[in-house]
Design a protein around this motif. Structure first.
Motif, PDB file in Angstrom:
ATOM      1  N   GLY A  42      -2.041  66.829  61.159  1.00 17.60           N
ATOM      2  CA  GLY A  42      -1.639  67.649  62.301  1.00 17.60           C
ATOM      3  C   GLY A  42      -1.778  69.133  62.045  1.00 17.60           C
ATOM      4  O   GLY A  42      -2.089  69.910  62.965  1.00 17.60           O
ATOM      5  N   TRP A  63      -4.166  62.673  66.298  1.00 16.19           N
ATOM      6  CA  TRP A  63      -3.902  63.455  65.097  1.00 16.19           C
ATOM      7  C   TRP A  63      -2.788  62.806  64.297  1.00 16.19           C
ATOM      8  O   TRP A  63      -2.029  61.985  64.819  1.00 16.19           O
ATOM      9  CB  TRP A  63      -3.584  64.898  65.426  1.00 16.19           C
ATOM     10  CG  TRP A  63      -2.378  65.154  66.328  1.00 16.19           C
ATOM     11  CD1 TRP A  63      -1.718  64.263  67.129  1.00 16.19           C
ATOM     12  CD2 TRP A  63      -1.710  66.405  66.519  1.00 16.19           C
ATOM     13  NE1 TRP A  63      -0.685  64.876  67.804  1.00 16.19           N
ATOM     14  CE2 TRP A  63      -0.656  66.194  67.449  1.00 16.19           C
ATOM     15  CE3 TRP A  63      -1.888  67.675  66.008  1.00 16.19           C
ATOM     16  CZ2 TRP A  63       0.204  67.214  67.866  1.00 16.19           C
ATOM     17  CZ3 TRP A  63      -1.020  68.697  66.426  1.00 16.19           C
ATOM     18  CH2 TRP A  63      -0.007  68.459  67.350  1.00 16.19           C
ATOM     19  N   ARG A  64      -2.703  63.178  63.039  1.00 21.35           N
ATOM     20  CA  ARG A  64      -1.618  62.683  62.205  1.00 21.35           C
ATOM     21  C   ARG A  64      -0.311  63.329  62.657  1.00 21.35           C
ATOM     22  O   ARG A  64      -0.300  64.437  63.205  1.00 21.35           O
ATOM     23  CB  ARG A  64      -1.887  62.981  60.730  1.00 21.35           C
ATOM     24  CG  ARG A  64      -0.942  62.244  59.802  1.00 21.35           C
ATOM     25  CD  ARG A  64      -1.260  62.490  58.353  1.00 21.35           C
ATOM     26  NE  ARG A  64      -0.224  61.933  57.503  1.00 21.35           N
ATOM     27  CZ  ARG A  64      -0.138  62.142  56.199  1.00 21.35           C
ATOM     28  NH1 ARG A  64      -1.036  62.891  55.590  1.00 21.35           N
ATOM     29  NH2 ARG A  64       0.840  61.602  55.496  1.00 21.35           N
ATOM     30  N   ASP A  65       0.794  62.660  62.355  1.00 21.64           N
ATOM     31  CA  ASP A  65       2.093  63.061  62.911  1.00 21.64           C
ATOM     32  C   ASP A  65       2.885  63.999  62.001  1.00 21.64           C
ATOM     33  O   ASP A  65       4.113  63.977  61.993  1.00 21.64           O
ATOM     34  CB  ASP A  65       2.935  61.815  63.192  1.00 21.64           C
ATOM     35  CG  ASP A  65       3.132  60.948  61.949  1.00 21.64           C
ATOM     36  OD1 ASP A  65       2.579  61.305  60.882  1.00 21.64           O
ATOM     37  OD2 ASP A  65       3.834  59.927  62.034  1.00 21.64           O
ATOM     38  N   THR A  90      -0.729  59.544  67.836  1.00 18.74           N
ATOM     39  CA  THR A  90      -0.526  59.970  66.456  1.00 18.74           C
ATOM     40  C   THR A  90      -0.887  58.846  65.488  1.00 18.74           C
ATOM     41  O   THR A  90      -0.849  57.660  65.842  1.00 18.74           O
ATOM     42  CB  THR A  90       0.929  60.405  66.209  1.00 18.74           C
ATOM     43  OG1 THR A  90       1.809  59.316  66.523  1.00 18.74           O
ATOM     44  CG2 THR A  90       1.291  61.617  67.066  1.00 18.74           C
TER      45      THR A  90
END
Length: 366
Positions: A42, A63-65, A90
């Motif tokens: 993120g 996206w990553r969290d 996410t």
């Protein structure tokens, strides 16, 4: 032909398949400019915001969290202007094995951008081959393992992917000039005295003492800024630990602690929450409290109040040049009396970023 051209939207760019070389030296075929991107972290929004200044989320389909957890203040500042970011799908991480390949395939991205430190886990798990079979390329960038070497090529790579080469070069020049304002002045000193500096990585994040940096990342930034990184002889790589006895023995002239708002990681922790809009009275009090731990109370830096906290995320973003300027000013206040890192950060926001600059990224005990 004329009819076909006439039906193109104004400002449209014809997509083309190109071969790019990522930060690991891999040659990857990608259709550019990419329209749909999955961010493997993120906090990669720090570079998308630099190039897609009008809307850093316009290409992001997942996206990553970690952004909210790792930089809670920064996350909420972006959320004010871009509420749609909360609706983005996410992902978990490659390294912890929680990345969902099926979810990624369903989003049909043009590319997945991963940090260099995820490469081994990505390959070991077979993610690279699985994604390649469905035509989803992976490219690696690096702002963390060797940021002072890899930031420029990483930004050029992203500029190519986004069709923002000129914007990337403008940022690269701005960054290089900001670093040069430090290195040129240091190089002109014939009798420069380099203070010994201890950098504590994420001080107060846990009760353990003490995470630090070897000869890269913040360790390298200290050297560039005219200091001696205490842990460079102790830690062989980029990241590692030192013990309180080693701090006492080195008796550093300056101490710098990295921190951020980690309330979602360590609720009520002793970390120093510097960052966007942080209250310097609160962060200063927490920094002072950290200096009461064994290993710190008797050292020269604490006695002289040459103790500082700096935003942790400089270690994983294209913005490390701001940290270099601020560290140089701390280590050599007379030499850099005219240097204004806050003004440099303000200019970065004005020229490149879609949010306003809010002070709070640095605090000192003195």
């Amino acid at each position: 032909m004329l009819l076909a051209v006439g039906f193109l939207p104004v400002g449209a760019n014809a997509a083309e398949t190109v071969t790019v070389t990522d930060i690991t030296g891999r040659n990857v075929e990608v259709q550019v400019p990419v329209e749909k991107v999955i961010l493997g972290e993120g906090r990669q929004i720090y570079f998308t915001a630099t190039l897609d200044s009008e809307d850093p989320f316009k290409r992001v389909v997942g996206w990553r969290d970690d952004f909210k957890k790792a930089d809670n203040d920064g996350y909420h500042q972006y959320l004010e202007s871009f509420p749609q970011m909360e609706e983005l799908p996410t992902f978990g991480g490659m390294k912890d094995g929680t990345f969902d390949v099926e979810q990624a395939v369903a989003l049909d991205p043009d590319v997945i951008i991963l940090n260099l430190d995820a490469k081994a886990a990505t390959e070991d798990s077979g993610y690279t081959e699985k994604l390649a079979k469905v035509g989803i390329p992976i490219v690696y960038v690096d702002f963390r393992e060797k940021p002072m070497v890899n930031t420029e090529p990483s930004m050029r790579l992203i500029g190519k992917l986004f069709g923002k080469e000129e914007k990337a070069e403008e940022f690269i020049k701005f960054r290089a000039d900001a670093i040069k304002a430090v290195t040129d002045k240091l190089a002109a000193q014939s009798d420069l005295k380099r203070p010994v500096v201890f950098i504590e990585r994420a001080g107060g994040y846990s009760d353990d003492c003490c995470m630090s940096f070897g000869n890269e990342n913040f360790g390298k930034m200290v050297e560039i800024a005219g200091g001696v990184n205490m842990a460079s002889e102790i830690i062989p790589g980029t990241f590692g630990t030192v013990n309180p006895e080693q701090i006492i023995a080195a008796n550093p002239d300056q101490i710098i602690v990295t921190g951020a708002n980690w309330e979602l990681y360590v609720p009520g922790g002793n970390w120093v929450g510097v960052g966007s809009g942080a209250d310097p009275e609160v962060t200063g009090q927490k920094l002072a409290k950290l200096m009461e731990r064994p290993g710190f109370t008797g050292v020269k830096a604490v006695a002289d109040k040459n103790v500082h906290a700096i935003w942790h995320q400089f270690y994983n973003s294209p913005y490390q040049f701001i940290a270099v300027q601020q560290i140089a000013k701390w280590l050599h206040p007379d030499l850099f009396a005219d240097l204004d890192p806050e003004a440099s950060f303000q200019e970065l926001h004005n020229r490149f970023l879609p949010v306003d600059y809010r002070p709070g990224y640095f605090v000192s005990l003195k």
